[in-house]
Design a protein around this motif. Structure first.
Motif, mmCIF file in Angstrom:
data_model
loop_
_atom_site.group_PDB
_atom_site.id
_atom_site.type_symbol
_atom_site.label_atom_id
_atom_site.label_comp_id
_atom_site.label_asym_id
_atom_site.label_seq_id
_atom_site.Cartn_x
_atom_site.Cartn_y
_atom_site.Cartn_z
ATOM 1 N N UNK A 153 0.832 -1.206 0.000
ATOM 2 C CA UNK A 153 0.000 0.000 0.000
ATOM 3 C C UNK A 153 0.871 1.263 0.000
ATOM 4 N N UNK A 154 1.901 1.277 0.854
ATOM 5 C CA UNK A 154 2.808 2.417 0.891
ATOM 6 C C UNK A 154 3.608 2.549 -0.403
ATOM 7 N N UNK A 155 4.026 1.424 -0.956
ATOM 8 C CA UNK A 155 4.777 1.433 -2.211
ATOM 9 C C UNK A 155 3.925 2.016 -3.339
ATOM 10 N N UNK A 156 2.682 1.600 -3.431
ATOM 11 C CA UNK A 156 1.790 2.130 -4.467
ATOM 12 C C UNK A 156 1.517 3.618 -4.282
ATOM 13 N N UNK A 157 1.369 4.052 -3.042
ATOM 14 C CA UNK A 157 1.161 5.475 -2.767
ATOM 15 C C UNK A 157 2.369 6.290 -3.216
ATOM 16 N N UNK A 158 3.568 5.802 -2.911
ATOM 17 C CA UNK A 158 4.775 6.508 -3.330
ATOM 18 C C UNK A 158 4.911 6.527 -4.852
ATOM 19 N N UNK A 159 4.587 5.426 -5.497
ATOM 20 C CA UNK A 159 4.628 5.390 -6.972
ATOM 21 C C UNK A 159 3.658 6.402 -7.566
ATOM 22 N N UNK A 160 2.463 6.508 -6.977
ATOM 23 C CA UNK A 160 1.492 7.496 -7.452
ATOM 24 C C UNK A 160 2.020 8.917 -7.290
ATOM 25 N N UNK A 161 2.681 9.174 -6.171
ATOM 26 C CA UNK A 161 3.272 10.497 -5.930
ATOM 27 C C UNK A 161 4.363 10.796 -6.965
#
Length: 84
Positions: free
Chosen positions: A70-78
């Protein structure tokens, strides 16, 4: 509060997952194509952060996979939003 900067997306996601009180602070660009991820964390978690980094680079970090992804996907989106 202290700040930790890294270019490793995976390390940043691990920090956000394991360090209590850690939060994403922003992304800054340097002269190259690499983006620097800035994470804010409490002073009291300094030793936990150092241990996490050691385990991460030794490839023996045990982490909650759901939270990490979840954190990895959030960072990728950022990062994607930063490029636009």
């Amino acid at each position: 509060m202290k700040y930790y900067e890294t270019v490793s997306l995976h390390l940043a996601a691990a920090i956000l997952t394991k360090i209590k009180g850690a939060c994403f602070s922003g992304i800054s660009g340097d002269l190259s194509d690499r983006k620097i991820i800035k994470i804010q964390y409490p002073d009291s978690e300094e030793s936990a952060l150092m241990e996490l980094k050691d385990r991460f680079y030794a490839k023996n970090l045990v982490i909650d996979l759901y939270e990490y992804n979840r954190n990895l996907n959030t960072l990728r989106d950022e990062l994607k939003a930063e490029r636009v």
